[in-house]
Design an enzyme around this catalytic site. Structure first.
Site, mmCIF file in Angstrom:
data_model
loop_
_atom_site.group_PDB
_atom_site.id
_atom_site.type_symbol
_atom_site.label_atom_id
_atom_site.label_comp_id
_atom_site.label_asym_id
_atom_site.label_seq_id
_atom_site.Cartn_x
_atom_site.Cartn_y
_atom_site.Cartn_z
ATOM 1 C CB VAL A 153 -1.680 0.443 1.349
ATOM 2 C CG1 VAL A 153 -0.257 -0.165 2.136
ATOM 3 C CG2 VAL A 153 -1.767 1.099 1.523
ATOM 4 C CB CYS A 154 1.528 4.015 1.287
ATOM 5 S SG CYS A 154 1.786 5.921 1.213
ATOM 6 C CB ALA A 155 5.610 4.965 -0.620
#
Length: 259
Positions: A153-155
């Protein structure tokens, strides 16, 4: 495990001990799409019917705490056996926003364990620190080669999975500011949660609840996902915009101009 078991060892320190969460009582969201009408298995019976799924959530200095803790908590509610593994030299990691997270084990202690799922939280430089951990990279490559579930998730989809070549030919999403970097290693989509093959990716802290429930669906099936999502009072239609609806509205009238 009840939320009260999360103990503060230091100021702003989250202790996340390894333990199976007891699943909450079954609860339905009336507007949750495509729920099976014949589902009646209780949470305790369903959790006893099959072995717990083994999950690894690696953490590092700079990890986004919401993406780590929400994933850990929601998966434990489904009865998963979640291990929190530190890629640092110590169990306690300095997550973002002044939060400390105490892992269950060092990542080196997890290297020989077979996990049904490995899920990477994001945050910076957390995602970079995960990417630079050679033990974790080896574990993720084996996870993919063996056809087992992995997620980020995210970066982390761009910074970790993409850098390791684990998104080739797959659709994936990530934090908006990393989409250009992700485009060099995957087919980018702007879905809040994207599943393609054995990979699940998501966008950021605000999508982590949906991401975690989608991981339950992949691990344990839709019935268990609905069972866990109900008590969380999640939005039933994830694509809808946030709106404020007036309840018990009242019409005000007057027969002359106010003074």
């Amino acid at each position: 495990m009840a939320l009260s078991r999360i103990v503060s060892l230091f100021p702003h320190c989250l202790l996340l001990p390894k333990s199976n969460h007891l699943a909450l009582p079954a609860c339905r969201l009336s507007s949750y799409p495509k729920k099976r009408s014949n589902f009646s298995i209780s949470a305790s019976a369903s959790s006893m019917a099959s072995p717990s799924k083994k999950v690894l959530v690696p953490v590092a200095n700079g990890t986004e705490p919401m993406e780590a803790v929400i994933t850990i908590d929601v998966l434990r509610r489904a009865g998963a056996d979640v291990t929190v593994g530190s890629v640092e030299k110590q169990l306690c990691v300095d997550a973002c926003h002044g939060v400390k997270i105490v892992a269950d084990a060092l990542i080196s202690d997890c290297a020989e364990i077979v996990f049904d799922l490995i899920s990477l939280p994001g945050g910076m430089p957390g995602a970079t620190n995960l990417r630079d951990c050679k033990i974790l990279e080896s574990m993720m490559n084996k996870q993919a080669a063996d056809g087992r579930l992995y997620a980020a998730v995210c970066a982390s989809p761009a910074v970790a999975l993409g850098s390791w070549g684990l998104l080739k030919g797959l659709k994936a999403t990530c934090y908006p500011s990393f989409m250009e970097q992700l485009a060099s290693s995957a087919t980018t989509v702007e879905s809040r949660v994207q599943q393609d093959g054995n990979v699940v990716t998501s966008r950021g802290p605000g999508t982590t609840m949906e991401y975690a429930v989608s991981l339950i669906e992949q691990l344990c099936g839709k019935d268990k996902a609905y069972e866990v999502a109900g008590p969380l009072v999640m939005r039933p239609n994830h694509g809808d915009d946030y709106t404020i609806a007036e309840r018990n509205s009242m019409e005000w009238t007057c027969d002359k101009s106010p003074q």
